[in-house]
Design an enzyme around this catalytic site. Structure first.
Site, mmCIF file in Angstrom:
data_model
loop_
_atom_site.group_PDB
_atom_site.id
_atom_site.type_symbol
_atom_site.label_atom_id
_atom_site.label_comp_id
_atom_site.label_asym_id
_atom_site.label_seq_id
_atom_site.Cartn_x
_atom_site.Cartn_y
_atom_site.Cartn_z
ATOM 1 N N SER A 90 0.852 -1.189 0.000
ATOM 2 C CA SER A 90 0.000 0.000 0.000
ATOM 3 C C SER A 90 0.885 1.234 0.000
ATOM 4 O O SER A 90 0.798 2.079 0.893
ATOM 5 C CB SER A 90 -0.927 -0.021 1.229
ATOM 6 N N TYR A 130 -2.678 13.585 -12.352
ATOM 7 C CA TYR A 130 -1.982 12.422 -11.785
ATOM 8 C C TYR A 130 -0.768 12.176 -12.676
ATOM 9 O O TYR A 130 -0.771 11.286 -13.514
ATOM 10 C CB TYR A 130 -2.923 11.222 -11.765
ATOM 11 N N TYR A 179 -4.894 2.698 -9.120
ATOM 12 C CA TYR A 179 -5.795 3.825 -9.372
ATOM 13 C C TYR A 179 -6.152 3.861 -10.847
ATOM 14 O O TYR A 179 -5.310 3.557 -11.707
ATOM 15 C CB TYR A 179 -5.105 5.134 -8.930
HETATM 16 P P1 NAI Z 1 -0.579 6.856 2.422
HETATM 17 O O1 NAI Z 1 0.194 8.116 2.520
HETATM 18 O O2 NAI Z 1 -1.360 6.402 3.601
HETATM 19 O O3 NAI Z 1 0.327 5.629 1.992
HETATM 20 C C1 NAI Z 1 1.474 5.716 1.188
HETATM 21 C C2 NAI Z 1 2.615 5.176 2.027
HETATM 22 O O4 NAI Z 1 3.748 4.902 1.216
HETATM 23 C C3 NAI Z 1 3.079 6.152 3.112
HETATM 24 O O5 NAI Z 1 2.972 5.526 4.376
HETATM 25 C C4 NAI Z 1 4.545 6.386 2.755
HETATM 26 O O6 NAI Z 1 5.343 6.551 3.904
HETATM 27 C C5 NAI Z 1 4.874 5.097 2.025
HETATM 28 N N1 NAI Z 1 6.073 5.132 1.171
HETATM 29 C C6 NAI Z 1 6.394 6.024 0.207
HETATM 30 N N2 NAI Z 1 7.576 5.697 -0.346
HETATM 31 C C7 NAI Z 1 7.991 4.554 0.259
HETATM 32 C C8 NAI Z 1 9.140 3.714 0.134
HETATM 33 N N3 NAI Z 1 10.108 4.009 -0.744
HETATM 34 N N4 NAI Z 1 9.249 2.626 0.929
HETATM 35 C C9 NAI Z 1 8.285 2.330 1.832
HETATM 36 N N5 NAI Z 1 7.176 3.082 1.999
HETATM 37 C C10 NAI Z 1 7.035 4.183 1.222
HETATM 38 O O7 NAI Z 1 -1.533 7.072 1.145
HETATM 39 P P2 NAI Z 1 -2.595 6.148 0.403
HETATM 40 O O8 NAI Z 1 -3.292 7.082 -0.525
HETATM 41 O O9 NAI Z 1 -3.395 5.361 1.352
HETATM 42 O O10 NAI Z 1 -1.694 5.185 -0.502
HETATM 43 C C11 NAI Z 1 -1.692 3.775 -0.404
HETATM 44 C C12 NAI Z 1 -1.860 3.172 -1.790
HETATM 45 O O11 NAI Z 1 -3.176 3.454 -2.264
HETATM 46 C C13 NAI Z 1 -0.896 3.731 -2.835
HETATM 47 O O12 NAI Z 1 -0.480 2.702 -3.696
HETATM 48 C C14 NAI Z 1 -1.795 4.695 -3.607
HETATM 49 O O13 NAI Z 1 -1.332 4.948 -4.917
HETATM 50 C C15 NAI Z 1 -3.092 3.914 -3.590
HETATM 51 N N6 NAI Z 1 -4.297 4.665 -3.968
HETATM 52 C C16 NAI Z 1 -4.645 5.805 -3.271
HETATM 53 C C17 NAI Z 1 -5.777 6.513 -3.636
HETATM 54 C C18 NAI Z 1 -6.173 7.752 -2.887
HETATM 55 O O14 NAI Z 1 -7.029 8.504 -3.357
HETATM 56 N N7 NAI Z 1 -5.628 8.011 -1.713
HETATM 57 C C19 NAI Z 1 -6.633 6.091 -4.771
HETATM 58 C C20 NAI Z 1 -6.204 4.847 -5.391
HETATM 59 C C21 NAI Z 1 -5.063 4.190 -5.006
#
Ligand code: NAI
Length: 286
Positions: free
Chosen positions: A120, A182, A172
């Site tokens: 995630s 995006y 996404y």
């Molecule tokens: P989030 O900010 O809760 O999660 C992203 C996480 O990735 C963060 O905890 C960050 O510290 C971590 N991260 C970034 N680079 C990293 C690395 N090199 N190594 C380890 N961890 C790393 O945000 P969210 O939105 O919940 O994202 C989770 C997933 O959901 C992602 O794949 C995102 O693309 C996907 N997503 C999010 C949507 C949204 O509207 N928030 C919509 C569709 C998909």
């Protein structure tokens, strides 16, 4: 015994990773987290100080237990990959064994095996730039952090995944439809992630009896999404235009992950499941 899950990409209680952890915990799974190294200190101290206690409450009233939090940087596969400036960086030097290979080894030493692997996480340094203005480095960084990170995680964890196990990533719809804003190669990174979901499902299914699926989630006001800058507009757009006119809750994605990880989904693999109030099915906005 209950199942054990490793969830990579949790650094606060606002994102999809946290909600997935809660749904899996509510279903009886043991929870291990992988937290991005630069975010580790604040996440662990907030956890300790009880800052997340309200959002740890499960449907039965108990609090989600997190058995262990591992530092992780998913853009590095092993120590040889880590450049000197990162090694010397204060926030990285404070932790150790945070490359993908080392984390998998630590989990193996601590617990032996897992049943559920969740990816995630995403990162695209140039996400706010249109694709036509994205640099090669920015594009490759988006792919490295958001797509190859999943290949690497599964590659290193699959030897310790029990047969019947399940792996899930978050994608996404910008991978397949034009979503202006995006940028930075993030749309390309999600397209790669979805294609890899199919190929990895074949390889992991044949070799290890492990299922591999992705959830294509609707918009959520997470920390990562706020950094992109258009999240409020996307949420409003969805409420106006989707078949189900309500704000999507992270729990709805968490519950789908719990389903996909369970025997109820034992014939589902290589799939991209939409959890977006149906917005993907619309042809025009109304
Ligand atoms: P989030 O900010 O809760 O999660 C992203 C996480 O990735 C963060 O905890 C960050 O510290 C971590 N991260 C970034 N680079 C990293 C690395 N090199 N190594 C380890 N961890 C790393 O945000 P969210 O939105 O919940 O994202 C989770 C997933 O959901 C992602 O794949 C995102 O693309 C996907 N997503 C999010 C949507 C949204 O509207 N928030 C919509 C569709 C998909």
């Amino acid at each position: 015994r209950g199942k054990r899950a490793f969830i990579a990409g949790v650094a606060d209680d606002n994102g999809y990773g946290w909600a997935i952890a809660k749904s899996l915990a509510a279903a009886g799974a043991e929870i291990l987290l992988g937290t991005w190294v630069p975010a580790l200190n604040i996440f662990e101290s907030s956890l300790r100080r009880g800052k997340f206690d309200e959002s740890r409450v499960l449907p039965d009233g108990s609090l989600m237990e997190i058995t262990k939090v591992y530092p992780l940087d998913a853009v590095f596969d092993n120590l040889e990959d880590v450049p000197e400036d990162i090694k010397a960086n204060k926030r990285y030097a404070g932790s150790s064994k945070w490359t993908v290979q080392e984390v998998a080894e630590s989990v193996k030493n601590d617990f032996g095996s897992i049943d559920i692997l969740v990816h995630s996480l995403a990162n695209g340094p140039e996400v706010t730039k249109p694709l036509l203005e994205t640099s090669r480095n920015g594009y490759l960084a988006a792919i490295s952090a958001s797509s190859y990170s999943y290949v690497s995680l599964l590659k290193h964890f699959i030897p310790i995944m029990n047969p019947g196990g399940s792996s899930i990533s978050l994608t996404y719809i910008a991978s397949e439809r034009i979503i202006p804003g995006y940028g930075g190669g993030m749309s390309s990174a999600k397209a790669a992630l979805e294609s890899d979901t199919r190929v990895l499902a074949f390889e992991a299914g044949r070799k290890h009896k492990v299922r591999v699926n992705a959830i294509s989630a609707g918009p959520l006001r997470s920390r990562a999404a706020k950094a992109i800058g258009f999240i409020d507009m996307m949420i409003d757009y969805s409420i106006v235009n989707a078949p189900l006119q309500k704000e999507l809750s992270a729990d709805e994605v968490g519950n789908t992950a719990a389903f996909l990880a369970s025997p109820l989904a034992s014939a589902i693999t290589g799939a991209v499941i939409y959890v977006d109030n149906g917005l993907n099915a619309m042809g025009v906005g109304v």
